[in-house]
Write a protein that holds these residues in place. Structure first.
Motif, PDB file in Angstrom:
ATOM      1  N   THR A 143     -14.831  36.841 -31.864  1.00  0.00           N
ATOM      2  CA  THR A 143     -14.450  36.708 -30.457  1.00  0.00           C
ATOM      3  C   THR A 143     -15.705  36.529 -29.618  1.00  0.00           C
ATOM      4  O   THR A 143     -16.505  37.458 -29.482  1.00  0.00           O
ATOM      5  CB  THR A 143     -13.670  37.936 -29.952  1.00  0.00           C
ATOM      6  OG1 THR A 143     -12.536  38.142 -30.796  1.00  0.00           O
ATOM      7  CG2 THR A 143     -13.159  37.695 -28.542  1.00  0.00           C
ATOM      8  N   ALA A 144     -15.876  35.343 -29.075  1.00  0.00           N
ATOM      9  CA  ALA A 144     -16.942  35.100 -28.095  1.00  0.00           C
ATOM     10  C   ALA A 144     -16.346  35.355 -26.716  1.00  0.00           C
ATOM     11  O   ALA A 144     -15.517  36.254 -26.539  1.00  0.00           O
ATOM     12  CB  ALA A 144     -17.469  33.683 -28.261  1.00  0.00           C
ATOM     13  N   LYS A 162     -22.543  37.099 -25.907  1.00  0.00           N
ATOM     14  CA  LYS A 162     -21.419  36.247 -26.337  1.00  0.00           C
ATOM     15  C   LYS A 162     -21.907  34.826 -26.616  1.00  0.00           C
ATOM     16  O   LYS A 162     -21.366  34.139 -27.491  1.00  0.00           O
ATOM     17  CB  LYS A 162     -20.307  36.265 -25.300  1.00  0.00           C
ATOM     18  CG  LYS A 162     -19.584  37.618 -25.186  1.00  0.00           C
ATOM     19  CD  LYS A 162     -18.810  37.969 -26.442  1.00  0.00           C
ATOM     20  CE  LYS A 162     -17.832  39.112 -26.215  1.00  0.00           C
ATOM     21  NZ  LYS A 162     -17.077  39.473 -27.433  1.00  0.00           N
ATOM     22  N   VAL A 166     -21.538  32.618 -30.250  1.00  0.00           N
ATOM     23  CA  VAL A 166     -21.239  31.192 -30.469  1.00  0.00           C
ATOM     24  C   VAL A 166     -22.238  30.609 -31.471  1.00  0.00           C
ATOM     25  O   VAL A 166     -21.859  29.874 -32.391  1.00  0.00           O
ATOM     26  CB  VAL A 166     -21.298  30.412 -29.125  1.00  0.00           C
ATOM     27  CG1 VAL A 166     -21.192  28.910 -29.349  1.00  0.00           C
ATOM     28  CG2 VAL A 166     -20.201  30.897 -28.187  1.00  0.00           C
ATOM     29  N   THR A 169     -22.046  32.129 -35.070  1.00  0.00           N
ATOM     30  CA  THR A 169     -20.895  31.518 -35.760  1.00  0.00           C
ATOM     31  C   THR A 169     -21.339  30.276 -36.539  1.00  0.00           C
ATOM     32  O   THR A 169     -20.936  30.060 -37.692  1.00  0.00           O
ATOM     33  CB  THR A 169     -19.813  31.152 -34.715  1.00  0.00           C
ATOM     34  OG1 THR A 169     -19.355  32.365 -34.115  1.00  0.00           O
ATOM     35  CG2 THR A 169     -18.639  30.414 -35.334  1.00  0.00           C
ATOM     36  N   ASN A 184     -15.457  30.428 -37.521  1.00  0.00           N
ATOM     37  CA  ASN A 184     -15.200  29.855 -36.199  1.00  0.00           C
ATOM     38  C   ASN A 184     -15.087  30.987 -35.176  1.00  0.00           C
ATOM     39  O   ASN A 184     -14.908  32.152 -35.557  1.00  0.00           O
ATOM     40  CB  ASN A 184     -13.893  29.048 -36.212  1.00  0.00           C
ATOM     41  CG  ASN A 184     -14.002  27.807 -37.082  1.00  0.00           C
ATOM     42  OD1 ASN A 184     -14.654  26.828 -36.731  1.00  0.00           O
ATOM     43  ND2 ASN A 184     -13.368  27.854 -38.256  1.00  0.00           N
ATOM     44  N   ALA A 185     -15.216  30.625 -33.924  1.00  0.00           N
ATOM     45  CA  ALA A 185     -15.088  31.625 -32.857  1.00  0.00           C
ATOM     46  C   ALA A 185     -14.046  31.173 -31.847  1.00  0.00           C
ATOM     47  O   ALA A 185     -13.678  29.999 -31.798  1.00  0.00           O
ATOM     48  CB  ALA A 185     -16.433  31.826 -32.164  1.00  0.00           C
ATOM     49  N   ALA A 187     -13.488  31.566 -27.658  1.00  0.00           N
ATOM     50  CA  ALA A 187     -14.039  32.014 -26.376  1.00  0.00           C
ATOM     51  C   ALA A 187     -12.878  32.106 -25.380  1.00  0.00           C
ATOM     52  O   ALA A 187     -12.443  31.091 -24.843  1.00  0.00           O
ATOM     53  CB  ALA A 187     -15.089  31.041 -25.880  1.00  0.00           C
ATOM     54  N   GLN A 241     -17.134  26.118 -35.197  1.00  0.00           N
ATOM     55  CA  GLN A 241     -16.671  25.711 -33.858  1.00  0.00           C
ATOM     56  C   GLN A 241     -16.261  26.925 -33.017  1.00  0.00           C
ATOM     57  O   GLN A 241     -15.900  27.960 -33.553  1.00  0.00           O
ATOM     58  CB  GLN A 241     -15.468  24.765 -33.982  1.00  0.00           C
ATOM     59  CG  GLN A 241     -15.722  23.570 -34.878  1.00  0.00           C
ATOM     60  CD  GLN A 241     -16.895  22.728 -34.392  1.00  0.00           C
ATOM     61  OE1 GLN A 241     -16.946  22.354 -33.226  1.00  0.00           O
ATOM     62  NE2 GLN A 241     -17.844  22.456 -35.273  1.00  0.00           N
ATOM     63  N   THR A 242     -16.292  26.737 -31.726  1.00  0.00           N
ATOM     64  CA  THR A 242     -15.768  27.749 -30.805  1.00  0.00           C
ATOM     65  C   THR A 242     -14.653  27.129 -29.975  1.00  0.00           C
ATOM     66  O   THR A 242     -14.876  26.149 -29.260  1.00  0.00           O
ATOM     67  CB  THR A 242     -16.876  28.290 -29.875  1.00  0.00           C
ATOM     68  OG1 THR A 242     -17.872  28.935 -30.685  1.00  0.00           O
ATOM     69  CG2 THR A 242     -16.324  29.304 -28.891  1.00  0.00           C
ATOM     70  N   GLN A 244     -12.309  27.086 -26.929  1.00  0.00           N
ATOM     71  CA  GLN A 244     -12.290  27.647 -25.569  1.00  0.00           C
ATOM     72  C   GLN A 244     -10.827  27.728 -25.118  1.00  0.00           C
ATOM     73  O   GLN A 244     -10.169  26.703 -24.954  1.00  0.00           O
ATOM     74  CB  GLN A 244     -13.103  26.771 -24.630  1.00  0.00           C
ATOM     75  CG  GLN A 244     -14.561  26.647 -25.083  1.00  0.00           C
ATOM     76  CD  GLN A 244     -15.438  25.888 -24.089  1.00  0.00           C
ATOM     77  OE1 GLN A 244     -14.957  25.358 -23.095  1.00  0.00           O
ATOM     78  NE2 GLN A 244     -16.728  25.864 -24.357  1.00  0.00           N
TER      79      GLN A 244
END
Ligand SMILES: NC(=O)c1ccc[n+]([C@@H]2O[C@H](COP(=O)([O-])OP(=O)(O)OC[C@H]3O[C@@H](n4cnc5c(N)ncnc54)[C@H](O)[C@@H]3O)[C@@H](O)[C@H]2O)c1
Length: 267
Positions: A143-144, A162, A166, A169, A184-185, A187, A241-242, A244
């Protein structure tokens, strides 16, 4: 057949909010879930409720600020269910009364914030990776926060840590991709978990809503569903990847809400 059928998942911060949603949805999709939290009574209550629904879940104490405690939670998971396939490093937060601007922030809170948000991800992953390698692969989800992308007047440590999540990750994804371990994250923008509702005055929530592209705020399940996707093979070609998930809050020209008000008033 669930989307993560028979996978073993460890979720940190699972007694409340986003972690609670993710643990519940993973269990509903067939995973065997370990709910880790320092609110062990809360985690036990959730696990018992899931069991009553015929799902597989158990609780374990973890203090995400302590290395040995994180290691113990990982080992407990493997001892209980025989493997570890999914790790959701979700614990995080800050003390908004101490995590202020650069000049005024409490330096002890800076260190604590780095530990709870960033080091906990490093440690959880460090202890999980060997088990995932043994299992032939796995999925790590972190968790970002959108605070890791956009700066703010306060919460300097939170946003900076945070942003670190990212990037960490990507490191995890790079270093263990060939072992079939993905990382992966997510956000989140503002998600109306009990923590957010209790910490934010109603006026601040109203201001947030005004600047969303969508007319509402996020709920824990908006993140929980994404966790299930990232945990499952549906996302098997996605790593580093993050995502959003923020209602379009940070997407548009930042003056859009004020411009709309101006245009409406002058038409
Ligand atoms: N809610 C939001 O608007 C939002 C936005 C962006 C990012 N996030 C992030 O999402 C994650 C979850 O947030 P939430 O809103 O669901 O919070 P929450 O307070 O509802 O849940 C956090 C859980 O973590 C547990 N916890 C806290 N510190 C712990 C520790 N040291 N060791 C073990 N357990 C601990 C708490 O007992 C609680 O069950 C955090 O990483 C947070 O930074 C939240």
């Amino acid at each position: 057949m669930g989307r993560v059928q028979d996978k073993v998942a460890l979720v940190t911060g699972a007694a409340s909010g986003i972690g609670l949603s993710a643990a519940t949805l993973l269990a509903k999709e067939g995973a065997k879930v370990v709910l880790a939290d320092y609110n062990i009574e809360g985690a036990k209550e959730v696990a018992a409720a899931l069991k009553l629904e015929g799902l597989e879940a158990t609780a374990v104490f973890v203090n995400a600020l302590e290395e040995q405690s994180i290691k113990d939670a990982v080992e407990f998971t493997v001892d209980t269910y025989g493997a570890l396939n999914i790790l959701y490093n979700n614990v995080g937060g800050t003390n908004v009364r101490k995590d202020l601007d650069i000049v005024n922030m409490d330096l002890d809170e800076w260190d604590r914030t780095m530990d709870i948000n960033l080091k906990s991800v490093l440690l959880g992953s460090r202890f999980a990776v060997p088990h995932m390698q043994k299992a032939g692969g796995g999925s790590i989800i972190n968790t970002a926060s959108m605070g890791g992308f956009a700066s703010d007047a306060i919460r300097t440590g939170y946003g900076t840590s945070k942003a670190g999540v990212v990037h960490l990750t990507k490191y995890i994804a790079t270093q263990y991709g060939k072992d079939n371990i993905r990382c992966n994250a997510i956000a989140p923008g503002l998600i109306l978990t009990p923590a957010a509702i209790n910490n934010l005055p109603a006026k601040m929530i109203e201001i947030f809503t005004k600047y969303n592209a969508l007319p509402y705020n996020g709920e824990a399940d908006d993140i929980g569903h994404a966790v299930v996707f990232l945990a499952s093979d549906e996302s098997k070609f996605m790593t580093g990847q993050t995502m959003q998930i923020e209602g379009g809050h940070y997407m548009a020209n930042p003056t859009i809400a004020d411009l709309n008000e101006f245009l409406t008033a002058n038409n």
